[in-house]
Every structure is written in structure tokens, then in C-alpha cells.
Design a protein around this motif. Structure first.
Motif, PDB file in Angstrom:
ATOM      1  N   SER A 106     -51.656  -6.910   7.973  1.00  0.00           N
ATOM      2  CA  SER A 106     -51.399  -5.491   8.185  1.00  0.00           C
ATOM      3  C   SER A 106     -50.268  -5.064   7.259  1.00  0.00           C
ATOM      4  O   SER A 106     -49.531  -5.905   6.728  1.00  0.00           O
ATOM      5  CB  SER A 106     -51.026  -5.218   9.644  1.00  0.00           C
ATOM      6  N   GLY A 107     -50.158  -3.753   7.060  1.00  0.00           N
ATOM      7  CA  GLY A 107     -49.008  -3.223   6.338  1.00  0.00           C
ATOM      8  C   GLY A 107     -49.254  -2.727   4.933  1.00  0.00           C
ATOM      9  O   GLY A 107     -48.343  -2.218   4.289  1.00  0.00           O
ATOM     10  N   GLY A 108     -50.460  -2.852   4.423  1.00  0.00           N
ATOM     11  CA  GLY A 108     -50.730  -2.348   3.084  1.00  0.00           C
ATOM     12  C   GLY A 108     -50.763  -0.834   3.053  1.00  0.00           C
ATOM     13  O   GLY A 108     -50.662  -0.161   4.090  1.00  0.00           O
ATOM     14  N   GLY A 158     -40.981   1.976  -7.263  1.00  0.00           N
ATOM     15  CA  GLY A 158     -39.619   1.860  -6.764  1.00  0.00           C
ATOM     16  C   GLY A 158     -39.521   1.773  -5.257  1.00  0.00           C
ATOM     17  O   GLY A 158     -38.442   1.483  -4.719  1.00  0.00           O
ATOM     18  N   GLY A 159     -40.621   2.005  -4.573  1.00  0.00           N
ATOM     19  CA  GLY A 159     -40.631   1.981  -3.117  1.00  0.00           C
ATOM     20  C   GLY A 159     -40.777   0.585  -2.550  1.00  0.00           C
ATOM     21  O   GLY A 159     -40.812  -0.411  -3.280  1.00  0.00           O
ATOM     22  N   SER A 160     -40.892   0.548  -1.214  1.00  0.00           N
ATOM     23  CA  SER A 160     -40.975  -0.721  -0.496  1.00  0.00           C
ATOM     24  C   SER A 160     -42.143  -0.707   0.484  1.00  0.00           C
ATOM     25  O   SER A 160     -42.550   0.353   0.976  1.00  0.00           O
ATOM     26  CB  SER A 160     -39.681  -0.980   0.280  1.00  0.00           C
ATOM     27  N   LEU A 161     -42.666  -1.897   0.737  1.00  0.00           N
ATOM     28  CA  LEU A 161     -43.678  -2.106   1.760  1.00  0.00           C
ATOM     29  C   LEU A 161     -43.433  -3.466   2.381  1.00  0.00           C
ATOM     30  O   LEU A 161     -42.925  -4.377   1.714  1.00  0.00           O
ATOM     31  CB  LEU A 161     -45.093  -2.087   1.173  1.00  0.00           C
ATOM     32  N   ARG A 162     -43.862  -3.603   3.631  1.00  0.00           N
ATOM     33  CA  ARG A 162     -43.780  -4.889   4.304  1.00  0.00           C
ATOM     34  C   ARG A 162     -45.164  -5.263   4.801  1.00  0.00           C
ATOM     35  O   ARG A 162     -45.790  -4.515   5.559  1.00  0.00           O
ATOM     36  CB  ARG A 162     -42.801  -4.835   5.482  1.00  0.00           C
ATOM     37  N   LEU A 163     -45.650  -6.396   4.348  1.00  0.00           N
ATOM     38  CA  LEU A 163     -46.922  -6.936   4.812  1.00  0.00           C
ATOM     39  C   LEU A 163     -46.658  -7.972   5.896  1.00  0.00           C
ATOM     40  O   LEU A 163     -45.669  -8.706   5.833  1.00  0.00           O
ATOM     41  CB  LEU A 163     -47.689  -7.592   3.665  1.00  0.00           C
ATOM     42  N   SER A 164     -47.569  -8.016   6.857  1.00  0.00           N
ATOM     43  CA  SER A 164     -47.441  -8.997   7.928  1.00  0.00           C
ATOM     44  C   SER A 164     -48.783  -9.685   8.139  1.00  0.00           C
ATOM     45  O   SER A 164     -49.840  -9.059   8.006  1.00  0.00           O
ATOM     46  CB  SER A 164     -46.987  -8.337   9.229  1.00  0.00           C
ATOM     47  N   ASP A 211     -44.415 -12.786   6.909  1.00  0.00           N
ATOM     48  CA  ASP A 211     -44.248 -11.460   6.351  1.00  0.00           C
ATOM     49  C   ASP A 211     -43.882 -11.530   4.876  1.00  0.00           C
ATOM     50  O   ASP A 211     -43.295 -12.508   4.415  1.00  0.00           O
ATOM     51  CB  ASP A 211     -43.148 -10.709   7.098  1.00  0.00           C
ATOM     52  N   LEU A 212     -44.199 -10.451   4.179  1.00  0.00           N
ATOM     53  CA  LEU A 212     -43.810 -10.309   2.784  1.00  0.00           C
ATOM     54  C   LEU A 212     -43.141  -8.949   2.634  1.00  0.00           C
ATOM     55  O   LEU A 212     -43.805  -7.916   2.731  1.00  0.00           O
ATOM     56  CB  LEU A 212     -45.024 -10.412   1.855  1.00  0.00           C
ATOM     57  N   GLN A 213     -41.836  -8.964   2.448  1.00  0.00           N
ATOM     58  CA  GLN A 213     -41.086  -7.738   2.199  1.00  0.00           C
ATOM     59  C   GLN A 213     -41.086  -7.484   0.699  1.00  0.00           C
ATOM     60  O   GLN A 213     -40.591  -8.319  -0.071  1.00  0.00           O
ATOM     61  CB  GLN A 213     -39.655  -7.857   2.710  1.00  0.00           C
ATOM     62  N   MET A 214     -41.634  -6.347   0.292  1.00  0.00           N
ATOM     63  CA  MET A 214     -41.767  -6.024  -1.126  1.00  0.00           C
ATOM     64  C   MET A 214     -40.901  -4.810  -1.437  1.00  0.00           C
ATOM     65  O   MET A 214     -41.054  -3.766  -0.797  1.00  0.00           O
ATOM     66  CB  MET A 214     -43.231  -5.733  -1.464  1.00  0.00           C
TER      67      MET A 214
END
Length: 114
Positions: free
Chosen positions: A7-9, A15-21, A79-82
Motif C-alpha cells: 500500500s502507499g503508492g 521533491g516530494g515524499s511517499l511511504r510504501l508499506s 516499509d520504504l520511506q521515499m
């Protein structure tokens, strides 16, 4: 049978951020490693980041310093914090778990565009 649910896409500006889980259907420490790969059309799936059950981390060079992989053993999630996302990060991101066999999630689209 192992299930990995991502989830999380989504769509984010450069320059922004996303967090995938990614949530695993069994004890995440039962896998020798878990992590994330990504794939763009016409190209092979490539490593983004992995974490071993001993805690060793591995990152693809282009994401070092921008992405952080983490694992919650109690929740069986990885998780992947991008951060500092670039258009070149646009891809389908797949969760991976390895225990003799490589198990894959269904993938989640990340689009970095203004």
C-alpha cells in the motif's frame, strides 16, 4: 502460501515524499530477507532496498540517502520511506520476501511528476 500486500503508492511531485508499506501474511523474521524492487515498462525488475533478518541493509546506489527501508517485526511489515523523489523514481514497486523461494507482492504504482 505467503501473501504480501502493498500500500502507499500514488502520484507525487518532484521533491516530494511517499511511504510504501508491505504486510506479510506470516512472521516477517521467518524470511531471510525482505525488501523492495521496482520495474519500469520494458525493463527488468531491479533492487531498491532490502533488509535481512539480521538487520543488514542494502540500497541501490541512486536511492542512497533518499530512501529508507524499515521493518516492524510486531506488525510483520516492511516499509520504504521515499524522500526527494525524482521523475526517474517512477515505477511499479514490488515487495519481496525471500525464504528459499522469492515471494512477490502485486505491485504498487509510484508516479513522480509535476
Amino acid at each position: 502460501q505467503v501473501q504480501l500486500v502493498e500500500s502507499g503508492g500514488g502520484l507525487v511531485q518532484p521533491g516530494g515524499s511517499l511511504r510504501l508499506s508491505c504486510k506479510a501474511s506470516r512472521d516477517i523474521l521467518s524470511f531471510s530477507a525482505v525488501g523492495w524492487y521496482r520495474q519500469t515498462p520494458g525493463k527488468q525488475r531491479v533492487l531498491v532496498a532490502t533488509i535481512s533478518n539480521g538487520g543488514s541493509l542494502d540500497y541501490e546506489d541512486s536511492v542512497k540517502g533518499r530512501f529508507t527501508i524499515s521493518r516492524d517485526n510486531a506488525k510483520n511489515t516492511v516499509d520504504l520511506q521515499m524522500s526527494s523523489l525524482e521523475p526517474e523514481d517512477t515505477a511499479v514497486y514490488y515487495c519481496l520476501a525471500i525464504q528459499l523461494v522469492w515471494y512477490w507482492g502485486q505491485g504498487t504504482q509510484v508516479t513522480v511528476s509535476s
